[in-house]
Design a protein around this motif. Sequence first.
Motif, PDB file in Angstrom:
ATOM      1  N   GLN A 107       0.900  -0.983   0.109  1.00  0.00           N
ATOM      2  CA  GLN A 107      -0.117  -0.107   0.056  1.00  0.00           C
ATOM      3  C   GLN A 107       0.853   1.211   0.018  1.00  0.00           C
ATOM      4  OE1 GLN A 107      -3.232  -0.044   2.984  1.00  0.00           O
ATOM      5  NE2 GLN A 107      -3.094  -2.112   3.089  1.00  0.00           N
ATOM      6  N   ASP A 108       0.356   2.166  -0.661  1.00  0.00           N
ATOM      7  CA  ASP A 108       0.997   3.728  -0.374  1.00  0.00           C
ATOM      8  C   ASP A 108       2.629   3.726  -0.791  1.00  0.00           C
ATOM      9  OD1 ASP A 108      -1.328   4.565   0.351  1.00  0.00           O
ATOM     10  OD2 ASP A 108      -0.757   4.092   2.625  1.00  0.00           O
ATOM     11  N   TRP A 109       2.656   3.152  -2.171  1.00  0.00           N
ATOM     12  CA  TRP A 109       4.178   3.104  -2.284  1.00  0.00           C
ATOM     13  C   TRP A 109       4.418   4.417  -3.176  1.00  0.00           C
ATOM     14  CZ3 TRP A 109       0.824  -0.675  -4.121  1.00  0.00           C
ATOM     15  CH2 TRP A 109       0.106  -0.608  -5.371  1.00  0.00           C
ATOM     16  N   ASP A 110       5.874   4.747  -3.312  1.00  0.00           N
ATOM     17  CA  ASP A 110       6.084   5.910  -4.004  1.00  0.00           C
ATOM     18  C   ASP A 110       6.989   5.446  -5.224  1.00  0.00           C
ATOM     19  OD1 ASP A 110       6.919   8.445  -4.858  1.00  0.00           O
ATOM     20  OD2 ASP A 110       8.281   8.854  -3.201  1.00  0.00           O
ATOM     21  N   GLY A 170      -2.310  -2.334  -9.001  1.00  0.00           N
ATOM     22  CA  GLY A 170      -1.062  -1.470  -8.795  1.00  0.00           C
ATOM     23  C   GLY A 170      -0.253  -1.616 -10.416  1.00  0.00           C
ATOM     24  N   TYR A 172       3.217   0.135 -13.038  1.00  0.00           N
ATOM     25  CA  TYR A 172       4.212   1.257 -13.246  1.00  0.00           C
ATOM     26  C   TYR A 172       4.729   1.092 -14.695  1.00  0.00           C
ATOM     27  CZ  TYR A 172       6.856  -2.982 -11.938  1.00  0.00           C
ATOM     28  OH  TYR A 172       7.202  -4.195 -12.047  1.00  0.00           O
ATOM     29  N   HIS A 286      14.428  -0.700  -4.018  1.00  0.00           N
ATOM     30  CA  HIS A 286      14.011   0.530  -3.868  1.00  0.00           C
ATOM     31  C   HIS A 286      15.266   1.446  -4.534  1.00  0.00           C
ATOM     32  CE1 HIS A 286      10.929  -0.849  -0.743  1.00  0.00           C
ATOM     33  NE2 HIS A 286      10.368  -1.098  -1.838  1.00  0.00           N
ATOM     34  N   PRO A 302       4.477  -6.015  -0.606  1.00  0.00           N
ATOM     35  CA  PRO A 302       5.550  -5.034  -0.810  1.00  0.00           C
ATOM     36  C   PRO A 302       6.968  -5.595  -1.011  1.00  0.00           C
ATOM     37  CG  PRO A 302       4.698  -5.278   1.563  1.00  0.00           C
ATOM     38  CD  PRO A 302       3.757  -6.104   0.761  1.00  0.00           C
TER      39      PRO A 302
END
Length: 448
Positions: A107-110, A170, A172, A286, A302
Motif C-alpha cells: 500500500q501507498d508506494w512511491d 497496481g 508502473y 527501492h 511490498p
Amino acid sequence: MTDTPETLTQALLEFALRAGAEAADAMAVRDTSLSVDVRGGVLEQAERAESTDIGLRVLLGRRQACVSASDIRAETMEAMAERAVAMAREAPEDPAAGLAEAGQLAQDWDIEALELCDGAPEPGPDMLEEGARRAEAAALDVAGVSQVQSASAGYGRRQVHLAASNGFSGGYGRSDRALSCVAIAGSGTGMERDHDGDMRIFQADLRTPEDIGRSAGERAAARLSPRRPRTGAFPVLYDERVAASLIGHLLAAVNGTAIARGASWLRDAQGQVVLPEALSLIEDPHRPRAAGSRPFDGEGLPTRRRAIVDRGVLTGWTLDLATGRKLGLPSTGNAARGTSAPPSPSNWNVALTQGGQSREDLLREMGTGLLVTSMIGSTINPNTGDYSRGASGFWVEGGEIAYPVNECTIAGNLREMLLRMTPANDARTHLSRVVPSLLVEGMTLAGE
C-alpha cells in the motif's frame, strides 16, 4: 473499453469471476521497442515493435491454471476466463497455491522515488542510428581492429499492471536505453572478438558511443595471439564483467524453489558462514534508476531491503508465497511473474560489499594466476556446488598481465570458493547486480 493495462486486468478479473473462479489475478503488459543495427557504416536493420500481452491465473480451492493471449478483444478475454476455469477444474491440487491475504498487500508506494521511467521523448530512428555509427567508427579507429561485427542501439518502454480478486491493483512504467558494439581484431584463423555495451533507464546516463566503441575495440585487440595457460592450482581473478556470475550461483542456491525441492548445495546453510566475515549481500528493490527496482512483487506484496548474507552469515531464502508455504515461512516479497505462468521466486537489485583495493592491487597480490574476462559453458552440480567452467582472459606473472589466454577450464567447489573471495572496489553501482572483481584463491586450472 479503454485498453490500458489497468482496465485490461480489471476486465480479465470480471470475466474470471463470472466464469466461476473462486479467486484470480491478472497481468497486462504493454511493450514498445525500437532497435537499430549498423554495419560497415550502413544501416543494416531498423525495427519497431508494439505489443500488449495479457495473462490470467484462476484458482478453484487449491487448484490453479494460467492462460495468456496477445488479443485484447472482450470476446477473447471471456474465452480465456472460461478456458482457465475449465483447466483449473482438471488440475491437481497444490496445497501451496493461493493469493495473498488482504493484510499482506502493498500500500501507498512511491513510484516516482524509484525513477523507473525516463520522461524524455522517445528517441527517433535517426538518433539511434547516429549512436550506433559513432560506436562503430570508434571501434574501427583502434589499432588491430579489422571489422565490427555489429553496432546496435535500442529503446524500450513497458507498462505493467497487476490486479487480483483480493483487492490488489497496481502498476508502473519502465524505460530503457541501450547501446552496444562487437569488435573483431586480427584476420583469418587469428581473429578475436570482444564487446562492450551499456543499458540505462535514463538516456542522460548512457555512456557515449565513442567510449563504448573504443572499449570494445581495445578489448578485442588485447585478445590477439592467445595461448593456453598452465595446468595446476592458481588464484583466479574474476573481472567485474563476469564476477556477478559467482554471486548468481549463490542466489540460485538460496532460491526458495531449490530449497523446497532439497536440490541446493546451501540447503542446510541458513545461519552458517557462506562468505568472508567482512562481506554482506544486500537486496534493495527501492534503489533509484536500477533495473531491478519495483514497489511490489508479482503477488502484490511490498518489496523491501534485506540482507541475504549479513557479515558472512546466510540469513535465509528468497521466497514467494508458494515456496514460503511449502517451507512454513513468510514470503520475502520476491515473487516474479510473466503473463503465462504463476509466480516464482526471483531476486531484485543485489549488491556485494566492495573492498578497499583496486583490480590492479589484486593483480599484484595474486602474483601468478589467471584474470578471467569471459566465460563459456557451465557445469554446476546443484546438490554439491562442484563448479567447472570454460574461461578466457589473461595470464598474470609477477602481478602484471603477461599475455592473453583461452581454451582453459577453471574448477572448484562453490562453497569453498565463496569463502576464499577477496573483492576489489570497481563495481558499477548502477547495475542491478553490483559485484566488483573477485579474487579467488586455490582454483584448479586445466590448460596445456
